[in-house]
Design an enzyme around this catalytic site. Structure first.
Site, PDB file in Angstrom:
ATOM      1  N   SER A   1       0.813  -1.223   0.000  1.00  0.00           N
ATOM      2  CA  SER A   1       0.000   0.000   0.000  1.00  0.00           C
ATOM      3  C   SER A   1       0.841   1.266   0.000  1.00  0.00           C
ATOM      4  O   SER A   1       0.303   2.371   0.053  1.00  0.00           O
ATOM      5  CB  SER A   1      -0.919   0.013   1.226  1.00  0.00           C
ATOM      6  OG  SER A   1      -0.153   0.021   2.419  1.00  0.00           O
TER       7      SER A   1
ATOM      8  N   PHE B   1       0.885   7.102  -4.963  1.00  0.00           N
ATOM      9  CA  PHE B   1       0.300   7.536  -3.702  1.00  0.00           C
ATOM     10  C   PHE B   1      -0.569   6.418  -3.127  1.00  0.00           C
ATOM     11  O   PHE B   1      -1.633   6.098  -3.655  1.00  0.00           O
ATOM     12  CB  PHE B   1      -0.535   8.804  -3.905  1.00  0.00           C
ATOM     13  CG  PHE B   1      -1.084   9.372  -2.616  1.00  0.00           C
ATOM     14  CD1 PHE B   1      -0.243   9.933  -1.678  1.00  0.00           C
ATOM     15  CD2 PHE B   1      -2.443   9.314  -2.345  1.00  0.00           C
ATOM     16  CE1 PHE B   1      -0.741  10.453  -0.490  1.00  0.00           C
ATOM     17  CE2 PHE B   1      -2.956   9.829  -1.160  1.00  0.00           C
ATOM     18  CZ  PHE B   1      -2.093  10.394  -0.225  1.00  0.00           C
ATOM     19  N   ARG B   2      -0.083   5.792  -2.062  1.00  0.00           N
ATOM     20  CA  ARG B   2      -0.766   4.705  -1.349  1.00  0.00           C
ATOM     21  C   ARG B   2      -1.075   3.526  -2.264  1.00  0.00           C
ATOM     22  O   ARG B   2      -2.078   2.845  -2.098  1.00  0.00           O
ATOM     23  CB  ARG B   2      -2.052   5.201  -0.663  1.00  0.00           C
ATOM     24  CG  ARG B   2      -1.843   6.377   0.273  1.00  0.00           C
ATOM     25  CD  ARG B   2      -0.938   6.037   1.450  1.00  0.00           C
ATOM     26  NE  ARG B   2      -0.778   7.207   2.300  1.00  0.00           N
ATOM     27  CZ  ARG B   2       0.246   8.054   2.237  1.00  0.00           C
ATOM     28  NH1 ARG B   2       1.195   7.852   1.335  1.00  0.00           N
ATOM     29  NH2 ARG B   2       0.330   9.084   3.051  1.00  0.00           N
ATOM     30  N   ARG B   3      -0.168   3.267  -3.192  1.00  0.00           N
ATOM     31  CA  ARG B   3      -0.355   2.105  -4.064  1.00  0.00           C
ATOM     32  C   ARG B   3       0.986   1.653  -4.637  1.00  0.00           C
ATOM     33  O   ARG B   3       1.982   2.381  -4.583  1.00  0.00           O
ATOM     34  CB  ARG B   3      -1.327   2.433  -5.200  1.00  0.00           C
ATOM     35  CG  ARG B   3      -0.858   3.513  -6.151  1.00  0.00           C
ATOM     36  CD  ARG B   3      -1.862   3.756  -7.274  1.00  0.00           C
ATOM     37  NE  ARG B   3      -3.129   4.241  -6.745  1.00  0.00           N
ATOM     38  CZ  ARG B   3      -3.417   5.536  -6.595  1.00  0.00           C
ATOM     39  NH1 ARG B   3      -2.500   6.454  -6.903  1.00  0.00           N
ATOM     40  NH2 ARG B   3      -4.582   5.926  -6.131  1.00  0.00           N
TER      41      ARG B   3
END
Length: 273
Positions: free
Chosen positions: A132, A169-171
């Site tokens: 994540s 971003f968060r991936r």
């Protein structure tokens, strides 16, 4: 449906998943296992592939919502000692995927290695954190990842080098892979100064989260080019509640649950927000 004889003792049928999640919500997994080694993990994945069973990985359970109907297939928990090991070689930190992220940060700081201390206070495992791309406003975990080792669905170990990794971003591009080991490249720095930084970051992070012991999930992330807190204020949904599920009035983006809240109630409030 039979697993290989050598790992049958690992398989737990109809294992309740609620106790493994922060929300304490959810039904059973059809099959559940906590492998004690890479060999056991490889064989579990190979068997699941042979038996056409979907596989889910359970990390720290800090951002998981499980339906009361449970999870079909095989759920794997990598929290055992062998799959949570942390090793330091000069400026390189090597952690198995089940290691708690805060344990990784503490090990790095204690060895005088900088680069992850700003992530103090973020829950979960290093494996989940990489998938994540856990981070704070101006930095993320992906920027320090030099190599990841994954196990393919047939049980084969495969290294993924830095140039093959993609973090946003968060991936990341690892969402469909089973991570077993992460290598971080860090910078040498005074351990005392790093400890001070880590403690400061942890205090700041904790102030932005609901109090310890609260059953919460961070249901939303910052949208591109906007402030989540400001959007929630403009929509007048701070503190919005539906039965035993509510949106925190003081910590933007967090949903809090109490009593016998259900997954359907959580999803309904998310949809309403």
């Amino acid at each position: 449906m039979e697993f290989s004889k050598s790992i049958q003792h690992l398989i737990r049928r109809h294992e309740p998943l609620a106790p493994y999640t922060w929300l304490q919500i959810g039904g059973p997994a059809s099959f559940f296992a906590e492998p004690n080694s890479l060999d056991e993990l490889s064989l579990l994945l190979a068997d699941a592939h042979r038996l056409s069973l979907p596989v889910r990985l359970l990390g720290g359970g800090s951002n998981i919502l499980c339906r009361e109907a449970g999870v079909d297939g095989l759920v794997l928990n990598l929290a055992t000692a062998e799959l949570s090991k942390i090793e330091i070689r000069e400026q390189r930190l090597i952690a198995r995927a089940g290691a708690q992220l805060n344990h990784v940060i503490s090990a790095a700081v204690g060895a005088g290695l900088a680069g992850v201390e700003h992530l103090a206070g973020i829950p979960g495992t290093i494996g989940g954190g990489v998938v994540s791309n856990a981070g704070v406003t101006n930095d993320d975990l992906g920027s320090r990842v030099d190599r990841v080792t994954v196990i393919d669905r047939d049980g084969t170990l495969t290294p993924v080098e830095r140039q093959q990794l993609q973090f946003g971003f968060r991936r990341s591009n690892l969402e469909d892979r089973v991570i077993v080991e992460v290598e971080l490249m860090l910078d040498s720095m005074d351990a005392v100064e790093l400890t001070r930084r880590m403690q400061t970051n942890w205090i700041v992070k904790r102030k932005s989260q609901p109090q310890s012991g609260t059953r919460t999930v961070q249901a939303f992330i910052e949208p591109d080019g906007a402030s989540l807190a400001e959007l929630l204020r403009q929509a007048a949904v701070e503190g919005l509640a539906d039965g035993e599920v509510s949106l925190s009035a003081h910590h933007p983006g967090y949903l809090c649950v109490a009593g016998q809240a259900t997954s359907d109630q959580v999803l309904a409030l998310i949809d309403q927000v």
